[in-house]
Design a protein around this motif. Structure first.
Motif, mmCIF file in Angstrom:
data_model
loop_
_atom_site.group_PDB
_atom_site.id
_atom_site.type_symbol
_atom_site.label_atom_id
_atom_site.label_comp_id
_atom_site.label_asym_id
_atom_site.label_seq_id
_atom_site.Cartn_x
_atom_site.Cartn_y
_atom_site.Cartn_z
ATOM 1 N N ILE A 34 98.861 -39.164 -37.305
ATOM 2 C CA ILE A 34 99.102 -37.657 -37.320
ATOM 3 C C ILE A 34 100.440 -37.487 -38.305
ATOM 4 O O ILE A 34 100.309 -36.476 -39.268
ATOM 5 C CB ILE A 34 99.641 -37.250 -35.781
ATOM 6 C CG1 ILE A 34 98.466 -37.528 -34.985
ATOM 7 C CG2 ILE A 34 100.172 -35.945 -35.857
ATOM 8 C CD1 ILE A 34 99.007 -37.162 -33.494
ATOM 9 N N MET A 35 101.329 -38.234 -38.167
ATOM 10 C CA MET A 35 102.529 -38.107 -39.145
ATOM 11 C C MET A 35 101.868 -38.509 -40.687
ATOM 12 O O MET A 35 102.568 -37.764 -41.554
ATOM 13 C CB MET A 35 103.604 -39.050 -38.995
ATOM 14 C CG MET A 35 104.248 -38.893 -37.861
ATOM 15 S SD MET A 35 105.834 -39.677 -37.632
ATOM 16 C CE MET A 35 106.276 -39.047 -35.729
ATOM 17 N N ARG A 45 94.805 -30.558 -41.002
ATOM 18 C CA ARG A 45 94.160 -31.912 -40.700
ATOM 19 C C ARG A 45 94.985 -32.328 -39.322
ATOM 20 O O ARG A 45 94.376 -32.882 -38.288
ATOM 21 C CB ARG A 45 94.081 -32.915 -41.674
ATOM 22 C CG ARG A 45 92.915 -32.679 -42.763
ATOM 23 C CD ARG A 45 93.235 -33.817 -43.708
ATOM 24 N NE ARG A 45 92.239 -33.251 -44.659
ATOM 25 C CZ ARG A 45 92.110 -33.800 -46.172
ATOM 26 N NH1 ARG A 45 92.961 -35.150 -46.412
ATOM 27 N NH2 ARG A 45 91.648 -33.636 -47.035
ATOM 28 N N MET A 46 96.298 -32.176 -39.318
ATOM 29 C CA MET A 46 97.104 -32.659 -38.309
ATOM 30 C C MET A 46 96.833 -31.789 -36.948
ATOM 31 O O MET A 46 96.617 -32.442 -36.043
ATOM 32 C CB MET A 46 98.401 -32.521 -38.851
ATOM 33 C CG MET A 46 99.562 -32.826 -37.579
ATOM 34 S SD MET A 46 101.033 -31.836 -37.799
ATOM 35 C CE MET A 46 100.622 -30.133 -37.952
ATOM 36 N N ALA A 47 96.640 -30.619 -37.236
ATOM 37 C CA ALA A 47 96.411 -29.746 -36.296
ATOM 38 C C ALA A 47 94.976 -30.171 -35.480
ATOM 39 O O ALA A 47 94.909 -29.986 -34.236
ATOM 40 C CB ALA A 47 96.469 -28.244 -36.717
ATOM 41 N N ASN A 48 94.233 -30.342 -36.337
ATOM 42 C CA ASN A 48 92.709 -30.701 -35.865
ATOM 43 C C ASN A 48 92.878 -32.119 -34.800
ATOM 44 O O ASN A 48 92.209 -32.038 -33.878
ATOM 45 C CB ASN A 48 91.583 -30.839 -37.018
ATOM 46 C CG ASN A 48 91.374 -29.381 -37.574
ATOM 47 O OD1 ASN A 48 91.577 -28.293 -36.784
ATOM 48 N ND2 ASN A 48 91.043 -29.541 -38.928
ATOM 49 N N MET A 49 93.669 -32.939 -35.710
ATOM 50 C CA MET A 49 93.932 -34.154 -34.814
ATOM 51 C C MET A 49 94.451 -33.924 -33.497
ATOM 52 O O MET A 49 93.835 -34.554 -32.335
ATOM 53 C CB MET A 49 94.676 -35.216 -35.694
ATOM 54 C CG MET A 49 93.820 -35.717 -36.837
ATOM 55 S SD MET A 49 95.075 -36.870 -37.675
ATOM 56 C CE MET A 49 94.972 -38.076 -36.835
ATOM 57 N N ILE A 50 95.197 -33.033 -33.512
ATOM 58 C CA ILE A 50 95.886 -32.532 -31.932
ATOM 59 C C ILE A 50 94.898 -32.020 -31.306
ATOM 60 O O ILE A 50 94.773 -32.207 -30.022
ATOM 61 C CB ILE A 50 97.265 -32.015 -32.250
ATOM 62 C CG1 ILE A 50 98.394 -32.926 -33.023
ATOM 63 C CG2 ILE A 50 97.881 -31.377 -30.951
ATOM 64 C CD1 ILE A 50 99.429 -32.052 -33.469
ATOM 65 N N GLY A 54 92.686 -34.552 -29.234
ATOM 66 C CA GLY A 54 93.475 -34.901 -28.112
ATOM 67 C C GLY A 54 94.826 -35.886 -28.261
ATOM 68 O O GLY A 54 95.419 -36.332 -27.243
ATOM 69 N N HIS A 55 95.299 -35.807 -29.453
ATOM 70 C CA HIS A 55 96.516 -36.433 -29.746
ATOM 71 C C HIS A 55 97.611 -35.727 -29.127
ATOM 72 O O HIS A 55 97.810 -34.470 -29.249
ATOM 73 C CB HIS A 55 96.942 -36.933 -31.221
ATOM 74 C CG HIS A 55 95.881 -37.738 -31.752
ATOM 75 N ND1 HIS A 55 95.843 -39.285 -31.514
ATOM 76 C CD2 HIS A 55 94.699 -37.509 -32.587
ATOM 77 C CE1 HIS A 55 94.940 -39.588 -32.145
ATOM 78 N NE2 HIS A 55 94.253 -38.766 -32.876
ATOM 79 N N ASP A 56 98.451 -36.228 -28.602
ATOM 80 C CA ASP A 56 99.857 -35.469 -28.106
ATOM 81 C C ASP A 56 100.803 -34.899 -29.215
ATOM 82 O O ASP A 56 101.261 -35.723 -30.133
ATOM 83 C CB ASP A 56 100.756 -36.572 -27.264
ATOM 84 C CG ASP A 56 101.781 -36.044 -26.617
ATOM 85 O OD1 ASP A 56 102.003 -34.770 -26.681
ATOM 86 O OD2 ASP A 56 102.802 -36.886 -26.067
ATOM 87 N N VAL A 57 101.063 -33.575 -28.963
ATOM 88 C CA VAL A 57 101.889 -32.940 -30.234
ATOM 89 C C VAL A 57 103.091 -33.604 -30.266
ATOM 90 O O VAL A 57 103.938 -33.698 -31.245
ATOM 91 C CB VAL A 57 101.647 -31.393 -29.884
ATOM 92 C CG1 VAL A 57 102.685 -31.048 -28.819
ATOM 93 C CG2 VAL A 57 102.308 -30.698 -31.229
ATOM 94 N N ASN A 58 103.765 -34.218 -29.072
ATOM 95 C CA ASN A 58 105.022 -34.773 -29.154
ATOM 96 C C ASN A 58 105.126 -36.064 -29.213
ATOM 97 O O ASN A 58 106.223 -36.628 -28.789
ATOM 98 C CB ASN A 58 105.889 -34.131 -27.782
ATOM 99 C CG ASN A 58 106.067 -32.654 -27.905
ATOM 100 O OD1 ASN A 58 106.615 -32.200 -29.029
ATOM 101 N ND2 ASN A 58 105.689 -32.156 -26.766
ATOM 102 N N VAL A 59 104.110 -36.843 -29.488
ATOM 103 C CA VAL A 59 104.161 -38.092 -29.650
ATOM 104 C C VAL A 59 105.126 -38.507 -30.752
ATOM 105 O O VAL A 59 105.417 -38.089 -31.574
ATOM 106 C CB VAL A 59 102.536 -38.914 -30.020
ATOM 107 C CG1 VAL A 59 102.379 -38.349 -31.410
ATOM 108 C CG2 VAL A 59 102.495 -40.198 -29.848
#
Length: 144
Positions: A34-35, A45-50, A54-59
């Motif tokens: 994500i980073m 792309r980052m937004a789509n991954m989240i 299902g990736h955590d936005v605060n990971v």
């Protein structure tokens, strides 16, 4: 005379490159993947991954930095706005105690401010703020 390039060749290559990029990102742990999108200035792309994967936005990564922290550090207004819209926390500290909000504030007040020590603090802060504003940091601070 060279052979003509098929009309869909560019689209096929773009799909292949995207598939290879996705496959490469799958091999990374979720946080760096994500980073990596934030650092590569690919906020959508980052937004789509989240959203989609299902990736955590605060990971947080191994140093405790979040995507929002990285977006603020890089003065990436679009990524900052998207992460805030997705519910990113502005006060989640990294292992050094810095939050995305603190990072944006530090950039606003001190980014590349090499003022002489004989100057008054107010003048130094003003110049640092002006420099940071020229770099786009103020937009991230306003969003946070």
């Amino acid at each position: 005379m060279p052979a003509a390039v098929p009309t869909n060749w560019h689209a096929d290559m773009a799909k292949k490159n995207e598939a290879e990029r996705r496959e490469k990102l799958k091999s990374l742990p979720p946080t760096p993947a994500i980073m990596q999108e934030v650092r590569a200035d690919h906020p959508m792309r980052m937004a789509n991954m989240i959203r989609d994967e299902g990736h955590d936005v605060n990971v947080q990564n191994d140093e405790g930095a979040t995507c929002l922290y990285e977006a603020a550090r890089l003065k990436n207004k679009k990524a900052t706005q998207i992460l805030l819209d997705l519910g990113a926390t502005v006060d989640l500290p990294n292992k050094f105690g810095f939050t995305p909000l603190i990072m944006a504030g530090v950039l606003l007040l001190a980014r590349r401010a090499a003022a002489p020590r004989t100057r008054r603090a107010a003048a130094t802060a003003y110049r640092a703020g002006a420099r940071a504003a020229n770099e786009g940091a103020t937009e991230c601070v306003k969003l946070l």
